[in-house]
Design a protein around this motif. Structure first.
Motif, short mmCIF file in Angstrom:
data_model
loop_
_atom_site.label_atom_id
_atom_site.label_comp_id
_atom_site.label_asym_id
_atom_site.label_seq_id
_atom_site.Cartn_x
_atom_site.Cartn_y
_atom_site.Cartn_z
N GLU A 19 0.84 -1.22 0.00
CA GLU A 19 0.00 0.00 0.00
C GLU A 19 0.87 1.26 0.00
O GLU A 19 0.55 2.26 -0.65
CB GLU A 19 -0.90 0.01 1.26
N ALA A 20 1.99 1.18 0.74
CA ALA A 20 2.90 2.34 0.78
C ALA A 20 3.58 2.53 -0.57
O ALA A 20 3.75 3.65 -1.05
CB ALA A 20 3.94 2.13 1.88
N LYS A 21 3.96 1.40 -1.19
CA LYS A 21 4.63 1.46 -2.50
C LYS A 21 3.71 2.11 -3.54
O LYS A 21 4.16 2.92 -4.36
CB LYS A 21 4.98 0.03 -2.95
N ALA A 22 2.43 1.80 -3.43
CA ALA A 22 1.46 2.35 -4.38
C ALA A 22 1.34 3.87 -4.23
O ALA A 22 0.79 4.54 -5.10
CB ALA A 22 0.10 1.69 -4.16
N ARG A 23 1.84 4.40 -3.11
CA ARG A 23 1.83 5.87 -2.91
C ARG A 23 3.24 6.42 -3.14
O ARG A 23 3.60 7.49 -2.63
CB ARG A 23 1.37 6.23 -1.49
N ASN A 24 4.05 5.68 -3.87
CA ASN A 24 5.41 6.11 -4.28
C ASN A 24 6.43 6.21 -3.16
O ASN A 24 7.51 6.80 -3.35
CB ASN A 24 5.37 7.49 -4.99
N ALA A 25 6.11 5.69 -1.99
CA ALA A 25 7.10 5.75 -0.89
C ALA A 25 8.29 4.85 -1.22
O ALA A 25 8.11 3.79 -1.83
CB ALA A 25 6.45 5.31 0.41
N LYS A 26 9.46 5.26 -0.82
CA LYS A 26 10.64 4.39 -0.91
C LYS A 26 10.52 3.38 0.23
O LYS A 26 10.12 3.74 1.35
CB LYS A 26 11.92 5.20 -0.70
N LEU A 27 10.86 2.12 -0.05
CA LEU A 27 10.63 1.08 0.97
C LEU A 27 11.92 0.39 1.40
O LEU A 27 12.75 0.03 0.58
CB LEU A 27 9.70 0.00 0.42
N ILE A 28 12.03 0.21 2.70
CA ILE A 28 13.16 -0.56 3.28
C ILE A 28 12.53 -1.74 4.03
O ILE A 28 11.58 -1.54 4.80
CB ILE A 28 13.97 0.28 4.29
N ALA A 29 13.04 -2.94 3.78
CA ALA A 29 12.55 -4.11 4.54
C ALA A 29 13.60 -4.52 5.56
O ALA A 29 14.80 -4.48 5.28
CB ALA A 29 12.30 -5.27 3.59
N LEU A 30 13.12 -4.90 6.73
CA LEU A 30 13.99 -5.53 7.73
C LEU A 30 13.41 -6.90 7.96
O LEU A 30 12.29 -7.04 8.48
CB LEU A 30 14.01 -4.69 9.01
N THR A 31 14.13 -7.93 7.51
CA THR A 31 13.52 -9.26 7.47
C THR A 31 14.58 -10.35 7.45
O THR A 31 15.75 -10.07 7.16
CB THR A 31 12.63 -9.39 6.21
N SER A 32 14.14 -11.58 7.70
CA SER A 32 15.05 -12.72 7.52
C SER A 32 14.65 -13.49 6.27
O SER A 32 15.22 -14.54 5.98
CB SER A 32 15.01 -13.63 8.75
#
Ligand code: AGP
Length: 615
Positions: free
Chosen positions: A542-555
């Protein structure tokens, strides 16, 4: 917050006091000052800003001092009156022969000030502290006994104070007194100290006497005398301080914060030591002094804390409810104290605090005690005021934390909560033992997994560089990692001054999503295999669809994530319920490297204090 050191002894007085203040510097301050007894005169030096300014000033004026015999020093964190030279401590009485340094807040200073002005006292500053100088001088004029003058004066003070007083006419003594603010006497051979906190004296002596409220200490270079409010001498235990001077060294790291982040694997091993070593044996938490029969029936826990400790408490709620099926309320201490709580003698109240000196938490704990609750304190300072209020005490053993931004104390607090939650679950027998064994097994692996994160921080550093020019961030997560999002955002705010908000991922679309565009990066915390993974992933879409840059913290090693996220920061795989101990580490590092890249004062961020001793 403010810091005090007083010294009488054979060492160079000026440099001993400067070193003591340097060791308190981490607490946060905006001016510094010192008063020295020299050749029968008291000389005062004050500067604004960092201690280096006071050092330079004293170097320039060193020739003025012929035989410095004893002195008191102070770093000030402004409460009453702006950070200015006139408001910096030490403060003097009208004739300038008496000096005082003070930590705390005098609540009735306005009334006292008016009375003293009527008596002819000339005030120079806007501080509450100056009132103490005039008050003690007024009392001294009656008896010519400095100890009695301090005793008679403090009876008139309302609020919190730790003070050190010297008088030109009583050349060899420093008088200290305290109420609701910490103070200890350092005991040496041919020298004695008085200070507001251990680091000020740890380089010189490991022997100390902790003053209690309403006690007065008189030190000379050869003698220490402690008396009560009536003047009766008290024989107090000389305790051995639990710190090594080495703890105050950066050990080759650029900042204390980076050193403390890297200490976390050992800190956790230390916290587990003696409590959890065999997954087949129950957790050994003899620190919890409540009877097993009471713990079995326990149905309400309240946890109170501030700042980072509050975030640890929020994780604590999640895991205690999950493992031990006990309802837990978590609240900021500063709010708890204004609420008509339902706390009673069958409530377990847990206070969490790195410093053990946070004024709001101390007040909240006292309130809970008055209502008859059993108080369990989780703190990094077993020598603190809060620890002294505890019915049960879990020391987190993180070692002294110098950087204002809490890191290793947070992970150590988390470990204490895991141990407590497993301990309660084992006593209640409410959860399958095979599940608890797995949890215990994974807990023991945590230090090695953090070592894995710390062994290569290149991706985090690159991410920091890439995002350091952004002015706003949102960190999102659900469930047990919501506090991680709050804590990660707090770390970024406090050391880089960038606006970062932690948000429950599911709440994004209920308002904050309106702010999203390419200028506001969203950092998503997602633990694969956990109950929140898919949902946080959808919220990230949903954030990506609003053009936000995305950072994931994940394994996760799912290649598909590369299409959605601009940067992926990895942690080793871990059960979601334990993941906050791992996910917080890259966020501490991200905040650190962004602040470092921006050239901020990482260890002593502006306006902040390490222990917040005012409400
Ligand atoms: C942590 O990075 C902060 N400097 C601050 O929020 C801190 O956690 C808070 O002031 C509570 O302190 P305490 O843990 O010593 O009670």
């Amino acid at each position: 917050m403010c810091g005090i050191i007083g010294y009488a002894g054979f060492r160079d007085v000026v440099s001993t006091i400067l070193q003591g203040l340097t060791n308190l510097e981490y607490r946060g301050y905006d001016s510094a000052g010192m008063a020295i007894q020299d050749n029968g005169k008291i000389k005062i030096y004050k500067t604004l800003g960092k201690l280096i300014n006071l050092k330079n000033e004293l170097e320039m004026k060193r020739n003025e001092l012929k035989h410095p015999a004893l002195g008191i020093g102070h770093i000030r964190w402004a409460t009453h009156g702006s950070p200015s030279l006139v408001n910096a401590h030490p403060h003097t009485c009208t004739c300038g022969r008496l000096v005082v340094v003070h930590n705390g807040i005098i609540e009735n200073y306005k009334e006292l000030r008016e009375e003293l002005i009527k008596k002819g006292c000339k005030f120079r500053s806007q501080t509450d502290t100056e009132t103490i100088a005039h008050l003690v001088a007024d009392e001294f004029s009656k008896t010519k006994d400095l100890e009695a003058a301090v005793r008679n004066s403090v009876k008139k003070l309302q609020g919190a104070y730790a003070i050190c007083v010297m008088h030109q006419d009583v050349p060899n003594i420093i008088v200290g007194a305290r109420k609701h603010a910490p103070m200890l006497v350092g005991v040496g051979e041919g020298e004695n100290f008085i200070a507001s906190d251990t680091p000020a004296i740890i380089e010189y002596t490991k022997k100390a006497i902790y003053l209690d409220d309403n006690q007065i200490a008189v030190i000379t270079k050869d003698n220490v005398k402690i008396t009560d409010v009536k003047g009766n001498e008290i024989k107090k235990k000389v305790e051995v301080l639990p710190w090594e001077p080495m703890a105050l060294s950066k050990m080759g790291y650029k900042h204390f914060m980076l050193k403390e982040i890297h200490e976390q694997p050992d800190v956790i091993r230390n916290s587990l030591n003696g409590k959890l070593f065999d997954i087949d044996a129950p957790v050994n938490l003899k620190e919890v002094k409540l009877d097993k029969s009471i713990l079995k029936k326990l149905n309400k826990i309240e946890i109170i804390a501030c700042g980072t400790s509050l975030h640890a408490a929020m994780v604590g709620k999640y895991i205690i409810e999950n493992f031990a099926e006990i309802s837990v309320d978590v609240e900021a201490s500063s709010e708890y104290i204004y609420r008509k709580t339902t706390t009673n003698s069958s409530t377990l109240v847990v206070g969490v605090s790195q410093s053990g000196e946070t004024a709001d938490t101390i007040t909240a704990i006292k309130q809970a005690k008055e209502k008859g609750a059993h108080v369990l304190i989780i703190t990094n300072r077993p020598d603190s005021n809060m620890a002294r209020l505890a019915d049960s005490l879990i020391p987190v053993n993180a070692g002294i934390e110098v950087s204002v931004a809490a890191t290793k104390s947070y992970t150590a607090q988390l470990i204490s909560f895991y141990l407590l939650a497993v301990h309660l679950a084992e006593i209640k027998g409410c959860i399958e033992s095979s599940y608890l064994k797995n949890i215990k097994h994974e807990l023991i692996q945590i230090p090695t997994k953090i070592e894995e994160i710390l062994s290569d921080t290149t991706a985090i550093q690159e991410c920091a560089k890439k995002f350091s020019s952004y002015k706003n961030f949102i960190y999102i997560a659900r469930g047990v990692n919501l506090p991680t999002a709050l804590e990660g955002a707090l770390k970024l705010k406090e050391i880089s001054y960038i606006n970062a908000t932690g948000y429950a991922a599911g709440e994004l679309k209920h308002g904050p999503i309106a702010m999203l565009d390419e200028t506001m990066p969203v950092l998503s915390i997602m633990v694969p295999g956990g109950i929140t993974y898919e949902k946080v992933l959808s919220n990230s879409e949903e954030a990506k669809a609003r053009n936000a840059k995305l950072i994931a913290l994940t394994s996760s090693s799912d290649k598909e994530l590369n299409n959605l996220f601009d940067v992926i920061l990895k942690v080793p795989h871990v059960n979601e319920i334990l993941s906050p101990v791992l996910t917080c580490v890259p966020l501490q590092l991200l905040a650190y490297y962004i602040a470092e890249f921006l050239g901020k004062d990482v260890d002593q961020p502006r306006n902040l204090a390490k222990s917040v001793t005012v409400e």
